[in-house]
Write a protein that holds these residues in place. Sequence first.
Motif, PDB file in Angstrom:
ATOM      1  N   ASP A   9     -26.920  -7.200 -10.098  1.00  0.00           N
ATOM      2  CA  ASP A   9     -27.188  -7.373  -8.671  1.00  0.00           C
ATOM      3  C   ASP A   9     -26.296  -8.430  -8.026  1.00  0.00           C
ATOM      4  OD1 ASP A   9     -28.283  -9.644  -9.786  1.00  0.00           O
ATOM      5  OD2 ASP A   9     -30.211  -9.490  -8.749  1.00  0.00           O
ATOM      6  N   ASP A  10     -25.276  -8.918  -8.766  1.00  0.00           N
ATOM      7  CA  ASP A  10     -24.346  -9.870  -8.148  1.00  0.00           C
ATOM      8  C   ASP A  10     -23.577  -9.159  -7.046  1.00  0.00           C
ATOM      9  OD1 ASP A  10     -22.849 -12.641  -8.565  1.00  0.00           O
ATOM     10  OD2 ASP A  10     -21.359 -11.102  -8.098  1.00  0.00           O
ATOM     11  N   ARG A  11     -23.492  -9.769  -5.886  1.00  0.00           N
ATOM     12  CA  ARG A  11     -22.892  -9.124  -4.729  1.00  0.00           C
ATOM     13  C   ARG A  11     -21.367  -9.026  -4.841  1.00  0.00           C
ATOM     14  NH1 ARG A  11     -26.328  -8.271  -0.609  1.00  0.00           N
ATOM     15  NH2 ARG A  11     -24.578  -8.164   0.854  1.00  0.00           N
ATOM     16  N   GLY A  12     -20.771  -9.894  -5.621  1.00  0.00           N
ATOM     17  CA  GLY A  12     -19.346  -9.757  -5.865  1.00  0.00           C
ATOM     18  C   GLY A  12     -19.048  -8.512  -6.677  1.00  0.00           C
ATOM     19  N   TYR A  15     -20.327  -5.339  -4.251  1.00  0.00           N
ATOM     20  CA  TYR A  15     -19.697  -5.088  -2.952  1.00  0.00           C
ATOM     21  C   TYR A  15     -18.343  -5.765  -2.759  1.00  0.00           C
ATOM     22  CZ  TYR A  15     -24.631  -4.038  -2.066  1.00  0.00           C
ATOM     23  OH  TYR A  15     -25.909  -3.545  -2.154  1.00  0.00           O
ATOM     24  N   GLY A  16     -17.867  -6.499  -3.756  1.00  0.00           N
ATOM     25  CA  GLY A  16     -16.655  -7.274  -3.538  1.00  0.00           C
ATOM     26  C   GLY A  16     -16.889  -8.451  -2.622  1.00  0.00           C
ATOM     27  N   ASP A  17     -18.132  -8.947  -2.595  1.00  0.00           N
ATOM     28  CA  ASP A  17     -18.549 -10.000  -1.669  1.00  0.00           C
ATOM     29  C   ASP A  17     -18.231 -11.362  -2.282  1.00  0.00           C
ATOM     30  OD1 ASP A  17     -19.717 -11.464   0.327  1.00  0.00           O
ATOM     31  OD2 ASP A  17     -21.757 -10.727  -0.001  1.00  0.00           O
ATOM     32  N   GLY A  18     -16.948 -11.732  -2.180  1.00  0.00           N
ATOM     33  CA  GLY A  18     -16.527 -13.000  -2.754  1.00  0.00           C
ATOM     34  C   GLY A  18     -15.025 -13.156  -2.668  1.00  0.00           C
ATOM     35  N   VAL A  19     -14.522 -14.219  -3.265  1.00  0.00           N
ATOM     36  CA  VAL A  19     -13.097 -14.543  -3.221  1.00  0.00           C
ATOM     37  C   VAL A  19     -12.641 -14.981  -4.612  1.00  0.00           C
ATOM     38  CG1 VAL A  19     -13.038 -15.181  -0.776  1.00  0.00           C
ATOM     39  CG2 VAL A  19     -13.674 -16.898  -2.474  1.00  0.00           C
ATOM     40  N   PHE A  20     -11.328 -14.980  -4.810  1.00  0.00           N
ATOM     41  CA  PHE A  20     -10.812 -15.430  -6.101  1.00  0.00           C
ATOM     42  C   PHE A  20      -9.442 -16.066  -5.921  1.00  0.00           C
ATOM     43  CE2 PHE A  20      -8.791 -11.360  -5.658  1.00  0.00           C
ATOM     44  CZ  PHE A  20      -7.652 -11.352  -6.464  1.00  0.00           C
ATOM     45  N   THR A  76     -18.565 -15.724  -5.934  1.00  0.00           N
ATOM     46  CA  THR A  76     -19.283 -14.644  -5.262  1.00  0.00           C
ATOM     47  C   THR A  76     -20.452 -15.221  -4.462  1.00  0.00           C
ATOM     48  OG1 THR A  76     -21.026 -14.096  -6.872  1.00  0.00           O
ATOM     49  CG2 THR A  76     -18.799 -13.272  -7.326  1.00  0.00           C
ATOM     50  N   ARG A  77     -21.026 -14.375  -3.612  1.00  0.00           N
ATOM     51  CA  ARG A  77     -22.192 -14.815  -2.849  1.00  0.00           C
ATOM     52  C   ARG A  77     -23.422 -14.971  -3.739  1.00  0.00           C
ATOM     53  NH1 ARG A  77     -22.488 -14.641   2.659  1.00  0.00           N
ATOM     54  NH2 ARG A  77     -20.809 -13.083   2.709  1.00  0.00           N
ATOM     55  N   GLY A  78     -23.354 -14.428  -4.930  1.00  0.00           N
ATOM     56  CA  GLY A  78     -24.499 -14.480  -5.822  1.00  0.00           C
ATOM     57  C   GLY A  78     -25.348 -13.230  -5.681  1.00  0.00           C
ATOM     58  N   SER A  79     -26.604 -13.325  -5.982  1.00  0.00           N
ATOM     59  CA  SER A  79     -27.517 -12.185  -5.929  1.00  0.00           C
ATOM     60  C   SER A  79     -28.431 -12.298  -4.718  1.00  0.00           C
ATOM     61  CB  SER A  79     -28.362 -12.117  -7.204  1.00  0.00           C
ATOM     62  OG  SER A  79     -27.542 -12.006  -8.348  1.00  0.00           O
ATOM     63  N   GLY A  80     -29.137 -11.199  -4.431  1.00  0.00           N
ATOM     64  CA  GLY A  80     -30.124 -11.232  -3.360  1.00  0.00           C
ATOM     65  C   GLY A  80     -29.732 -10.370  -2.183  1.00  0.00           C
ATOM     66  N   GLY A  81     -30.598 -10.348  -1.206  1.00  0.00           N
ATOM     67  CA  GLY A  81     -30.391  -9.504  -0.042  1.00  0.00           C
ATOM     68  C   GLY A  81     -30.882  -8.091  -0.312  1.00  0.00           C
ATOM     69  N   ARG A  82     -30.741  -7.262   0.700  1.00  0.00           N
ATOM     70  CA  ARG A  82     -31.159  -5.874   0.566  1.00  0.00           C
ATOM     71  C   ARG A  82     -30.018  -4.982   1.024  1.00  0.00           C
ATOM     72  NH1 ARG A  82     -35.927  -3.137  -0.048  1.00  0.00           N
ATOM     73  NH2 ARG A  82     -36.035  -1.033   0.864  1.00  0.00           N
ATOM     74  N   GLY A  83     -29.432  -4.218   0.093  1.00  0.00           N
ATOM     75  CA  GLY A  83     -28.278  -3.411   0.451  1.00  0.00           C
ATOM     76  C   GLY A  83     -27.135  -4.309   0.894  1.00  0.00           C
ATOM     77  N   TYR A  84     -26.485  -3.907   1.974  1.00  0.00           N
ATOM     78  CA  TYR A  84     -25.368  -4.708   2.470  1.00  0.00           C
ATOM     79  C   TYR A  84     -25.820  -6.006   3.136  1.00  0.00           C
ATOM     80  CZ  TYR A  84     -22.421  -0.608   1.695  1.00  0.00           C
ATOM     81  OH  TYR A  84     -21.749   0.440   1.134  1.00  0.00           O
ATOM     82  N   ARG A  85     -27.074  -6.068   3.521  1.00  0.00           N
ATOM     83  CA  ARG A  85     -27.568  -7.281   4.178  1.00  0.00           C
ATOM     84  C   ARG A  85     -27.618  -8.432   3.177  1.00  0.00           C
ATOM     85  NH1 ARG A  85     -33.359  -7.974   7.389  1.00  0.00           N
ATOM     86  NH2 ARG A  85     -33.104 -10.192   7.901  1.00  0.00           N
ATOM     87  N   PRO A  86     -26.875  -9.507   3.439  1.00  0.00           N
ATOM     88  CA  PRO A  86     -26.869 -10.625   2.485  1.00  0.00           C
ATOM     89  C   PRO A  86     -28.149 -11.440   2.602  1.00  0.00           C
ATOM     90  CG  PRO A  86     -25.469 -11.131   4.354  1.00  0.00           C
ATOM     91  CD  PRO A  86     -25.924  -9.720   4.551  1.00  0.00           C
ATOM     92  N   PRO A  87     -28.459 -12.199   1.579  1.00  0.00           N
ATOM     93  CA  PRO A  87     -29.645 -13.060   1.640  1.00  0.00           C
ATOM     94  C   PRO A  87     -29.453 -14.166   2.673  1.00  0.00           C
ATOM     95  CG  PRO A  87     -28.347 -13.579  -0.299  1.00  0.00           C
ATOM     96  CD  PRO A  87     -27.732 -12.354   0.308  1.00  0.00           C
ATOM     97  N   ALA A  88     -30.529 -14.578   3.274  1.00  0.00           N
ATOM     98  CA  ALA A  88     -30.450 -15.643   4.278  1.00  0.00           C
ATOM     99  C   ALA A  88     -30.007 -16.956   3.647  1.00  0.00           C
ATOM    100  CB  ALA A  88     -31.802 -15.804   4.962  1.00  0.00           C
ATOM    101  N   ALA A  90     -28.184 -17.765   0.417  1.00  0.00           N
ATOM    102  CA  ALA A  90     -27.471 -17.322  -0.778  1.00  0.00           C
ATOM    103  C   ALA A  90     -27.197 -18.498  -1.714  1.00  0.00           C
ATOM    104  CB  ALA A  90     -26.157 -16.665  -0.389  1.00  0.00           C
ATOM    105  N   GLU A  91     -27.148 -18.198  -2.996  1.00  0.00           N
ATOM    106  CA  GLU A  91     -26.761 -19.183  -4.005  1.00  0.00           C
ATOM    107  C   GLU A  91     -25.482 -18.680  -4.658  1.00  0.00           C
ATOM    108  OE1 GLU A  91     -29.848 -20.105  -6.728  1.00  0.00           O
ATOM    109  OE2 GLU A  91     -31.348 -20.495  -5.170  1.00  0.00           O
ATOM    110  N   PRO A  92     -24.321 -19.199  -4.245  1.00  0.00           N
ATOM    111  CA  PRO A  92     -23.047 -18.681  -4.770  1.00  0.00           C
ATOM    112  C   PRO A  92     -22.952 -18.846  -6.276  1.00  0.00           C
ATOM    113  CG  PRO A  92     -22.701 -20.733  -3.572  1.00  0.00           C
ATOM    114  CD  PRO A  92     -24.115 -20.329  -3.320  1.00  0.00           C
ATOM    115  N   ARG A  93     -22.255 -17.912  -6.874  1.00  0.00           N
ATOM    116  CA  ARG A  93     -22.061 -17.909  -8.319  1.00  0.00           C
ATOM    117  C   ARG A  93     -20.557 -17.963  -8.580  1.00  0.00           C
ATOM    118  NH1 ARG A  93     -25.016 -13.604  -9.321  1.00  0.00           N
ATOM    119  NH2 ARG A  93     -26.841 -14.709 -10.116  1.00  0.00           N
TER     120      ARG A  93
END
Length: 268
Positions: A9-12, A15-20, A76-88, A90-93
Amino acid sequence: MRDTALPMDDRGLAYGDGVFETILVRDGRPQLWKQHMARLQAGIERLALPRPDLAAFEALPAQCGPGLKVLKLIVTRGSGGRGYRPPALAEPRWRWTVSAFQPIAERWFEGVNVRCCELRLGRQPRLAGIKHLARLENVLARQEWQDDAIAEGVLLDSEECLVEATAMNLVWRREGRLETPLLDHCGVDGTLLNALEAVVDIDRVRVGLDTLLAADAAWLINSVQGAWPIRRLDDSAGNCLRQWPLATSDAFRQAAHEQLGYPLNRSD
């Protein structure tokens, strides 16, 4: 945290929700660290990720050990949220990994053959410049050829403007001036390119392929490989569009290699 598995469930991962960042490390000393951390921070802010403790990254290069290594750092943004909606909240990983590296030295001095890619990059100014995790366009472009004699592929955007290569920035010399594509609509703002702009005059321009073909010299650059003079440019069907003679003294390549500690001459 070093390279360990990401949860499903990691958003990176999802969804590619992160940077490197991919950083050259020489005997425990990172090259262009300031530029890499600046781009990482810019990406974190652009994606509205909670800012991780960047000070924790400072100790990573020293853990790479002796020799030439590549340090890859992913946030990454970490885990959480619902679908594309990110968690309010977030705990980055973040994860990192190190691999041994050996540059392809003959490309510095003998130049490379490159091709034009059929794929066109989509324009999205909010993602332009940063090194986000959603790199499918680059993957599809690199999938276009399997010939090892072709070192890279030149990418244009949907409006037929030059942008970059699949994994490198593009610089050319025309009428005595160094130029590189504007990266305000798409593309990655390279750390070596940024470092060079502080010591060499390089104009950022929005132009098409004809401008590159009119150049009297051209290079591909990035912060891991250094600078490769382009010797020949083909179209996507393998037809030669332009050939360039190799310069006996390549001042631009030497300026790039001074930033990375690479040899300036074949005898170095």
